[in-house]
Design a protein around this motif. Structure first.
Motif, short mmCIF file in Angstrom:
data_model
loop_
_atom_site.label_atom_id
_atom_site.label_comp_id
_atom_site.label_asym_id
_atom_site.label_seq_id
_atom_site.Cartn_x
_atom_site.Cartn_y
_atom_site.Cartn_z
N LYS A 106 -9.74 10.38 -9.35
CA LYS A 106 -10.98 9.36 -9.23
C LYS A 106 -11.34 9.21 -7.79
N VAL A 107 -10.25 9.00 -7.00
CA VAL A 107 -10.26 8.69 -5.53
C VAL A 107 -9.34 9.39 -4.80
N PRO A 108 -9.40 10.86 -4.59
CA PRO A 108 -8.58 11.87 -3.99
C PRO A 108 -8.27 11.45 -2.72
N LYS A 109 -9.47 10.64 -1.99
CA LYS A 109 -9.32 10.36 -0.55
C LYS A 109 -8.26 9.27 -0.22
N ILE A 110 -7.73 8.70 -1.30
CA ILE A 110 -6.87 7.92 -1.02
C ILE A 110 -5.52 8.31 -0.44
N LYS A 117 2.52 2.61 3.01
CA LYS A 117 1.92 1.14 2.91
C LYS A 117 0.57 0.94 2.45
N SER A 118 -0.22 1.67 3.38
CA SER A 118 -1.67 1.72 3.14
C SER A 118 -2.12 2.05 1.91
N THR A 119 -1.55 3.49 1.51
CA THR A 119 -1.97 4.06 0.44
C THR A 119 -1.69 3.22 -0.81
N ALA A 120 -0.46 2.61 -0.73
CA ALA A 120 -0.02 1.84 -1.84
C ALA A 120 -0.87 0.57 -2.08
N LEU A 121 -1.36 -0.19 -1.03
CA LEU A 121 -2.24 -1.35 -0.95
C LEU A 121 -3.61 -0.75 -1.88
N TYR A 122 -4.23 0.23 -1.36
CA TYR A 122 -5.50 0.64 -1.83
C TYR A 122 -5.36 1.01 -3.36
N PHE A 123 -3.95 1.91 -3.49
CA PHE A 123 -3.74 2.48 -4.95
C PHE A 123 -3.89 1.22 -5.95
N VAL A 183 -12.50 3.65 0.54
CA VAL A 183 -11.64 4.60 1.25
C VAL A 183 -12.27 5.26 2.50
N SER A 184 -13.45 5.10 2.64
CA SER A 184 -14.09 5.70 3.91
C SER A 184 -13.86 4.99 5.15
#
Length: 450
Positions: A106-110, A117-123, A183-184
């Motif tokens: 759904k959100v590949p730009k993640i 850590k940033s990726t995990a937070l948004y995930f 994510v932008s």
């Protein structure tokens, strides 16, 4: 502050890893941004290694296809130093394979976010939204988990984004818009007070949070100062627009205020060179402000295409005045549709001039199935021949075949023909080999044919 904003808003309203696929991915990369010249050759990272990594982590062919189509730049990321650590970090934090593949699809730009850590937070935040919507629906109340995310101790840019996206979600903004905002890098959810003021302006203007126009308007108000907006309005005024007409265009297409003075003026002058006078250009731009997206070259090519097919200059002007989207159609699209309507169905160019919106209809989904039904009726001799205003061989007028709703078409040309109904429904549904044996609901009309 945010609770008052919400109150205010409610009040106001299998992928093939072959050379062929490799060539396709390079094409996607080349067209992914205005800076595609930097990717005019195969990227230094082997796309196959990225695809192998995704496959090894449980992504299906369909999911991988969706990821690459949505975010082709993923293929340029190093699989070992950039992608793998993030996928492993998410798994180590308890992300299941199904959650991982669903969210990244759904959100590949993640996966482009800096740091695991940033990726995990948004995930986690995206997972909360998806799971909550599945349980309660988009308009349901937020869960405690979401509220905890929005009021977490996360600070700075990430904290602002999560808090602001939560506000938009509670206002009813759909997932697909929320995730792209989240994510932008340069988006209107990065601020705080400015975000609140921008949302208030959009709500005050009556934009529906469930539509893309709401997000577009938010972009404009967040990114442009009041002074800049006033300057853009003055550009339109110099060209003959009234202030209220400028805001009417904004309501139809908010990005109409994002173009430079040079672009707005050039589009105006180009339309005049097509044969429209000042008043007619204003009318066209009011009807379809999106025509400003078309370059001068594209508009010129459009004129050349229509004249080359056989339309006169006056006929082209008449079509643009009625259906301004004409200027944004590609030459191939126009030729294919005219070839079908005139060459195969034997309607005339004048028929098209009389109903130019027909050029905006889908050839595959609307024209071919409906005309297939008409051809069968003519071939079987059950349709009266020689009806006024129609095409050759007794074909009915174009407007009665293509300009009506599905329900009207079915009542007019299918349901009253008794034994032919199953065959006609099969053609209408896109299946010329099998009869229509199931229940099909078409815009409020429920049909059961066996």
């Amino acid at each position: 502050m945010y609770s008052s904003l919400l109150l205010h808003s409610k009040k106001c309203l299998e992928l093939h890893k072959s050379r062929t696929f490799r060539a396709i991915t390079v094409t996607l990369l080349q067209n992914a941004s205005p800076f595609h010249n930097h990717f005019s050759s195969v990227p230094t990272t082997d796309p196959d290694s990225v695809l192998n990594l995704l496959t090894s982590h449980g992504f299906t062919s369909t999911q991988i296809s969706k990821i690459i189509t949505t975010y082709p730049r993923l293929l340029t990321l190093d699989p070992q130093t950039s992608l793998l650590p993030k996928l492993q970090a998410l798994q180590s934090l308890g992300a299941s394979t199904s959650d991982l593949t669903e969210i990244v699809s759904k959100v590949p730009k993640i996966l482009s976010k800096r740091g695991s850590k940033s990726t995990a937070l948004y995930f986690d935040f995206i997972k909360d939204i998806i799971h909550n919507d599945k349980e309660e629906g988009q308009t349901g109340k937020t869960t405690k988990l979401l509220r905890r995310s929005s009021s977490s101790t996360t600070t700075g840019k990430q904290g602002n984004k999560i808090r602001n996206v939560t506000v938009l979600r509670e206002m009813g903004v759909p997932q697909r818009f929320l995730f792209s905002l989240l994510v932008s890098e340069s988006q209107p959810v990065c601020g705080k007070e400015k975000f609140e003021g921008s949302v208030k302006k959009v709500v005050d203007m009556g934009f529906d949070p469930k539509t893309s126009k709401f997000v577009q308007a938010l972009h404009v108000f967040y990114e442009m100062s009041e002074k800049t907006i006033e300057e853009k309005v003055n550009v339109y005024k110099k060209l003959g627009f009234r202030v209220e007409e400028v805001w009417e265009m904004f309501n139809k297409w908010p990005y109409s205020l994002k173009f430079s003075e040079k672009k707005i003026t050039k589009t105006f002058e180009t339309l005049k060179r097509c044969g429209l006078n000042d008043v007619e250009v204003v009318s066209v731009m009011k009807k379809r402000p999106e025509c400003m997206r078309s370059s001068e070259e594209k508009i010129a090519n459009c004129v050349e295409t229509f004249l080359g097919i056989g339309f006169s200059g006056d006929e082209f002007v008449a079509m643009v005045k009625c259906f301004p989207t004409c200027v944004g159609l590609s030459a191939e699209t126009v030729r294919r549709k005219i070839e079908f309507l005139v060459g195969e169905m034997r309607w005339t160019l004048k028929d098209v001039v009389g109903i130019p919106p027909v050029l905006g209809y889908s050839l595959e989904k609307r024209m071919v199935p409906r005309c297939g039904v008409i051809r069968v009726l003519v071939e079987k001799g059950v349709m009266r021949r020689g009806r006024g205003g129609g095409g050759g061989d007794g074909i009915p007028p174009m407007s009665s075949v293509l300009a009506c709703s599905d329900k009207v078409f079915l009542n007019r040309f299918v349901l009253k023909y008794g034994k032919l109904v199953p065959e006609l429904m099969a053609i209408f549904g896109g299946d010329k080999k099998k009869g229509y044996t199931t229940t099909k609901k078409v815009k409020g009309l429920c049909l059961s044919v066996s």
